[in-house]
Scaffold this motif. Structure first.
Motif, PDB file in Angstrom:
ATOM      1  N   GLN A 132     -17.940  30.025 -50.991  1.00  0.00           N
ATOM      2  CA  GLN A 132     -18.741  28.770 -50.582  1.00  0.00           C
ATOM      3  C   GLN A 132     -17.641  27.684 -50.286  1.00  0.00           C
ATOM      4  O   GLN A 132     -18.077  26.607 -49.933  1.00  0.00           O
ATOM      5  N   VAL A 133     -16.182  27.712 -50.762  1.00  0.00           N
ATOM      6  CA  VAL A 133     -15.277  26.930 -50.367  1.00  0.00           C
ATOM      7  C   VAL A 133     -14.232  27.276 -49.488  1.00  0.00           C
ATOM      8  O   VAL A 133     -13.696  28.254 -49.862  1.00  0.00           O
ATOM      9  N   GLU A 134     -14.077  26.679 -48.544  1.00  0.00           N
ATOM     10  CA  GLU A 134     -12.774  26.895 -47.567  1.00  0.00           C
ATOM     11  C   GLU A 134     -11.634  25.645 -47.813  1.00  0.00           C
ATOM     12  O   GLU A 134     -12.203  24.539 -47.854  1.00  0.00           O
ATOM     13  N   VAL A 135     -10.534  25.842 -47.495  1.00  0.00           N
ATOM     14  CA  VAL A 135      -9.501  24.449 -47.430  1.00  0.00           C
ATOM     15  C   VAL A 135      -8.650  24.820 -46.280  1.00  0.00           C
ATOM     16  O   VAL A 135      -8.133  25.694 -46.074  1.00  0.00           O
ATOM     17  N   GLY A 136      -8.783  23.705 -45.341  1.00  0.00           N
ATOM     18  CA  GLY A 136      -7.923  23.595 -44.252  1.00  0.00           C
ATOM     19  C   GLY A 136      -7.131  22.469 -44.360  1.00  0.00           C
ATOM     20  O   GLY A 136      -6.869  21.991 -45.245  1.00  0.00           O
ATOM     21  N   THR A 187     -16.066  25.192 -39.205  1.00  0.00           N
ATOM     22  CA  THR A 187     -15.879  25.407 -40.861  1.00  0.00           C
ATOM     23  C   THR A 187     -15.059  26.443 -41.424  1.00  0.00           C
ATOM     24  O   THR A 187     -14.333  26.318 -42.442  1.00  0.00           O
ATOM     25  N   GLY A 188     -14.545  27.299 -40.392  1.00  0.00           N
ATOM     26  CA  GLY A 188     -13.796  28.416 -40.880  1.00  0.00           C
ATOM     27  C   GLY A 188     -14.548  29.542 -41.511  1.00  0.00           C
ATOM     28  O   GLY A 188     -13.618  30.170 -42.486  1.00  0.00           O
ATOM     29  N   ARG A 189     -15.675  29.468 -41.967  1.00  0.00           N
ATOM     30  CA  ARG A 189     -16.406  30.193 -42.958  1.00  0.00           C
ATOM     31  C   ARG A 189     -17.658  31.184 -42.304  1.00  0.00           C
ATOM     32  O   ARG A 189     -17.961  30.809 -40.731  1.00  0.00           O
ATOM     33  N   ALA A 190     -17.888  32.096 -42.989  1.00  0.00           N
ATOM     34  CA  ALA A 190     -18.787  32.958 -42.232  1.00  0.00           C
ATOM     35  C   ALA A 190     -20.289  32.605 -42.410  1.00  0.00           C
ATOM     36  O   ALA A 190     -21.257  32.935 -43.170  1.00  0.00           O
ATOM     37  N   VAL A 191     -20.871  31.593 -41.566  1.00  0.00           N
ATOM     38  CA  VAL A 191     -21.820  31.068 -41.509  1.00  0.00           C
ATOM     39  C   VAL A 191     -22.572  30.701 -39.979  1.00  0.00           C
ATOM     40  O   VAL A 191     -22.148  31.020 -38.960  1.00  0.00           O
ATOM     41  N   THR A 195     -15.895  23.032 -46.253  1.00  0.00           N
ATOM     42  CA  THR A 195     -14.564  22.889 -45.986  1.00  0.00           C
ATOM     43  C   THR A 195     -13.960  21.866 -46.311  1.00  0.00           C
ATOM     44  O   THR A 195     -13.923  20.896 -45.563  1.00  0.00           O
ATOM     45  N   MET A 196     -12.882  21.871 -47.097  1.00  0.00           N
ATOM     46  CA  MET A 196     -12.007  20.710 -47.648  1.00  0.00           C
ATOM     47  C   MET A 196     -11.023  20.590 -46.875  1.00  0.00           C
ATOM     48  O   MET A 196     -10.287  21.516 -46.527  1.00  0.00           O
ATOM     49  N   LEU A 197     -10.909  19.268 -46.289  1.00  0.00           N
ATOM     50  CA  LEU A 197      -9.682  19.228 -45.170  1.00  0.00           C
ATOM     51  C   LEU A 197      -8.980  17.994 -45.698  1.00  0.00           C
ATOM     52  O   LEU A 197      -9.217  16.719 -45.463  1.00  0.00           O
ATOM     53  N   PRO A 198      -7.829  18.151 -46.435  1.00  0.00           N
ATOM     54  CA  PRO A 198      -6.997  17.147 -47.062  1.00  0.00           C
ATOM     55  C   PRO A 198      -6.386  16.461 -45.624  1.00  0.00           C
ATOM     56  O   PRO A 198      -6.033  17.278 -44.893  1.00  0.00           O
ATOM     57  N   VAL A 199      -6.322  15.151 -45.573  1.00  0.00           N
ATOM     58  CA  VAL A 199      -5.918  14.530 -44.648  1.00  0.00           C
ATOM     59  C   VAL A 199      -4.287  14.010 -44.618  1.00  0.00           C
ATOM     60  O   VAL A 199      -4.083  13.230 -45.468  1.00  0.00           O
TER      61      VAL A 199
END
Length: 456
Positions: free
Chosen positions: A199-203, A373-377, A155-159
């Motif tokens: 595999q990748v989420e972006v928040g 994560t906001g992902r299905a895990v 989960t990529m989280l640009p700050v």
């Protein structure tokens, strides 16, 4: 029989351990069936103990390269704030390619220790002079590339990082690589849209109430798609709490809840210093507390209010933050041990119906980390990602144990590695304790570190 199966003599479900479970997953890496009371076939792979993979809900990947470098006392008292000055100087030197190499080393290590997902709180966006790269998502993309290479979910989280402190104080010169506005973060999120997949989420991540105004945070959240995760550092240090009170008349968590609609999408990282009303508000919001025990211990942050938070039915997970440790087991062990030292008691993290401390913490961290994560895990369940770890049932500590005894032994019985294999999206990435590309990743990291050390 499909090759995408694994027979587990014992598998950890959200309801506890189950025996004779066959896991099925498809070519894209999602569980298609969890078969119970199965009969083992001599032609399929069989293992003793399987757990869902753990989510690492807080990471600054580049700081992995600093581990061990800041453990020398200065002339005056050392603190989080003196460590931060050193970190800023380190961040000014790193190139995008070095970020990728460092992140790959970190993610490989995290996978070997049982993390199958990571939330990257990424704030080094600009070049060393403080100018934008031609592609504003340049450094974010390099870190995602490292995740793709190693196989870990991300989960990529640009700050969002606009100010040096409360009351909109301008950024310091050594913070120039972090400088971003709401619009610039949204442009990075848009640029990364094509990266989103299983595999990748972006928040997004407003860095803190020190570095982003409450108005900016509200604007950022309002512009973000409704299903994306939102992370924020909060109440990590008492100096931060006191500065927030002096500037606003409110404590950090109090200010956040007074100005934002905090819900399940939010992860409040650290939240070390809470009062009773803040604990109640966090628990009621169903947000996740992001506890990073090894880093909080390393930086002298303090103790999370764990017993009161558990009593309020608050949700929480673990992260490795500055990466002085990459171990699931160490984070969970010291989450409990810190509370024992604080209270001079034992077996603190337990509830009625689950008196096994390791089992309670493990399950809570699986659920809280997955939510962050906001992902299905986070669980062995149809429709979730086929992310899981296999414990080494040939290790002397685990031989002949019944399933209910396993996690207590894994967490509290020494430091021998007891995670043998790790799968992400159904792919076997770690086998017998080694990542499939470990040697090449380590060689690139060694070269990178020689380059960085030559600058000092």
């Amino acid at each position: 029989m499909s090759t995408n199966t694994l027979f587990a003599k014992n598998a950890l479900l959200s309801t506890g351990w189950a025996s004779n479970v066959r896991l099925h997953w498809n070519q894209v890496g999602d569980f298609t069936e969890i078969e119970f009371n199965a009969q083992a076939s001599p032609f399929e792979k069989q293992v003793g103990f399987v757990s869902p993979g753990m989510s690492n809900l807080h990471s600054h990947a580049f700081q992995r390269a600093m581990a061990g470098m800041t453990e020398i006392a200065g002339e005056g008292p050392d603190s989080f704030w003196t460590w931060r000055d050193l970190m800023y100087r380190f961040a000014l030197a790193i190139t995008p390619e070095q970020m990728r190499v460092i992140a790959a080393q970190l993610y490989m290590e995290c996978l070997r220790h049982g993390y199958t997902s990571i939330c990257e709180f990424h704030y080094v966006h600009r070049d060393p002079k403080g100018e934008w790269f031609e592609d504003r998502a340049e450094t974010s993309q390099r870190v995602i590339d490292a995740a793709r290479h190693t196989g870990i979910g991300m989960t990529m989280l640009p700050v969002l990082y606009s100010y040096a402190d409360f009351q909109l104080q301008p950024l310091r010169e050594d913070q120039r690589r972090f400088n971003t506005s709401v619009d610039e973060i949204l442009r990075i999120v848009e640029r990364l849209e094509s990266q989103r997949d299983a595999q990748v989420e972006v928040g997004v991540a407003p860095h803190s109430l020190r570095a982003a105004s409450t108005q900016q945070i509200a604007e950022l959240v309002a512009a973000l798609p409704k299903d994306r995760p939102i992370h924020i550092h909060i109440a990590e240090q008492m100096r931060e709490v006191n500065a927030c009170i002096a500037a606003t008349g409110r404590r950090p968590v109090e200010l956040l809840f007074d100005t934002q609609s905090v819900d399940q999408r939010w992860c409040l990282v650290h939240a070390t210093h809470l009062n009773e009303s803040e604990i109640a508000a966090m628990a009621a919001s169903q947000s996740v507390a992001g506890i990073c025990t090894s880093t909080e211990g390393n930086l002298g942050d303090g103790f999370f209010e764990l017993p009161a938070y558990i009593a309020a039915q608050g949700r929480f997970g673990i992260g490795t933050d500055s990466h002085v440790s990459q171990s699931v087991i160490e984070e969970i062990r010291w989450l409990e041990y810190g509370q024992r030292l604080r209270s001079q008691g034992r077996n603190i993290a337990s509830i009625q119906g689950q008196r096994r401390v390791a089992d309670y913490l493990w399950q809570q961290c699986l659920a809280g980390g997955a939510q962050a994560t906001g992902r299905a895990v986070g669980s062995l369940e149809k429709g979730k990602r086929a992310d899981f770890m296999v414990f080494d049932d040939t290790h002397p500590n685990l031989q002949d144990l019944s399933a209910p005894e396993v996690l207590s032994t894994v967490v509290f019985a020494g430091n021998d590695p007891m995670i043998r294999d790790v799968y992400v999206g159904g792919n076997l990435l770690v086998e017998n304790g080694r990542h499939h590309d470990q040697e090449r990743i380590q060689q690139e990291y060694r070269t990178c570190m020689r380059q960085l050390r030559s600058l000092s």
